[in-house]
Enzyme design. Sequence first.
Site, PDB file in Angstrom:
ATOM      1  N   GLU A 115      50.541  44.172  28.900  1.00 37.02           N
ATOM      2  CA  GLU A 115      50.415  45.482  28.251  1.00 37.02           C
ATOM      3  C   GLU A 115      51.407  46.502  28.815  1.00 37.02           C
ATOM      4  O   GLU A 115      51.228  47.714  28.640  1.00 37.02           O
ATOM      5  CB  GLU A 115      48.972  46.019  28.384  1.00 37.02           C
ATOM      6  CG  GLU A 115      47.877  45.088  27.931  1.00 37.02           C
ATOM      7  CD  GLU A 115      47.907  44.719  26.439  1.00 37.02           C
ATOM      8  OE1 GLU A 115      48.799  45.207  25.716  1.00 37.02           O
ATOM      9  OE2 GLU A 115      47.044  43.926  26.032  1.00 37.02           O
ATOM     10  N   HIS A 141      37.903  46.655  30.115  1.00 42.78           N
ATOM     11  CA  HIS A 141      37.116  46.044  29.033  1.00 42.78           C
ATOM     12  C   HIS A 141      35.624  46.329  29.235  1.00 42.78           C
ATOM     13  O   HIS A 141      34.838  45.393  29.413  1.00 42.78           O
ATOM     14  CB  HIS A 141      37.323  44.525  29.019  1.00 42.78           C
ATOM     15  CG  HIS A 141      38.704  44.060  28.709  1.00 42.78           C
ATOM     16  ND1 HIS A 141      39.080  42.730  28.780  1.00 42.78           N
ATOM     17  CD2 HIS A 141      39.811  44.725  28.311  1.00 42.78           C
ATOM     18  CE1 HIS A 141      40.359  42.598  28.443  1.00 42.78           C
ATOM     19  NE2 HIS A 141      40.826  43.810  28.166  1.00 42.78           N
TER      20      HIS A 141
HETATM   21  P1  13P Z   1      47.212  40.971  31.549  1.00 40.76           P
HETATM   22  O1  13P Z   1      46.604  39.927  32.440  1.00 40.76           O
HETATM   23  O2  13P Z   1      48.550  40.520  30.984  1.00 40.76           O
HETATM   24  O3  13P Z   1      47.270  42.320  32.231  1.00 40.76           O
HETATM   25  O4  13P Z   1      46.267  41.118  30.271  1.00 40.76           O
HETATM   26  C1  13P Z   1      44.937  41.503  30.409  1.00 40.76           C
HETATM   27  C2  13P Z   1      44.474  42.310  29.246  1.00 40.76           C
HETATM   28  O5  13P Z   1      43.484  42.994  29.364  1.00 40.76           O
HETATM   29  C3  13P Z   1      45.248  42.292  27.970  1.00 40.76           C
HETATM   30  O6  13P Z   1      44.863  43.333  27.124  1.00 40.76           O
HETATM   31 ZN    ZN Z   2      42.811  44.060  27.538  1.00 43.48          ZN
END
Ligand code: 13P
Ligand code: ZN
Length: 276
Positions: A115, A141
């Site tokens: 991201e 999340h």
């Molecule tokens: P990354 O491990 O590449 O940071 O991705 C995790 C994520 O939350 C993607 O939206």
């Molecule tokens: Zn994510």
Amino acid sequence: MKVLEAPFVKGFIRVADDGWLQGWHERNGGNLSYRMRPEEVESVREELVPRKWEPIGTEVPLLGGEYFLVTGSGRYMRNAVIDPEDTFCIIELDPAGAHYRILWGLSKGGRPTSELPTHLMNHEVKVRVTGGKHRVIYHAHPANIVALTYVLPLTDEVFTRELWEMETECPIVFPDGIGVVPWMVPGGREIAVETSKLMEKYDVALWAHHGLFCSGDTFDQTFGLMHTVEKAAEILVKVLSMAPKKRQTIEPEGFREVAKAFHVTVPERFLYEKED
Ligand code: 13P
Ligand code: ZN
């Protein structure tokens, strides 16, 4: 100074660990970035060793030459405390803001978060609209706010108003409201463009069926913003689970009074009349 002794690095690790303890970072879920101050770059210069230039995948010309602390792609927030050297990295951007190179960290190899385009495009907007005050972009999340993206209409107005109603503090903590990005494929420039448009007017952008991005000036403020939004979402999930309709709530006039008492401006478009 060693990178791991620097106060801004300790603050970064604390957010990663606190977010993990909140349950917001399953596996490699979520990512964090911090725009370093020039004096912070100098304070750890002895440990910075440039690697190869790589494309960012977007352009952030306003950020040319800036340095960032950023989590690695596929890395776990729960490892930030025990293995910081391989969980995040320090990167430098080229003068055009089109390439980055790693200067420290990701000791077992790899690259910054997938991201990175969204983080950097958000930072670029915030440098412009806050005059450089904001330095932290945090993606997590959290379960309750994500759950709500399956049952509420995906509009800024509805999400802002419903969350504000859940805690009197909400319109004080995020008076500008929150923006919603409809479901999109993560990890690229397209979702970065949509998210950074919302960051022009909000400090919180919600990715439907995925997670939340928050922006702030300090680690405390940014973590606190994420925490407040998710707490309000948790209360809303409980309320909706108990009854399909609220018996009573904070009314538009109440928000206007809170705004006056706490010297914040709450946009009238969030204070629409609801149908019974
Ligand atoms: P990354 O491990 O590449 O940071 O991705 C995790 C994520 O939350 C993607 O939206
Ligand atoms: Zn994510």
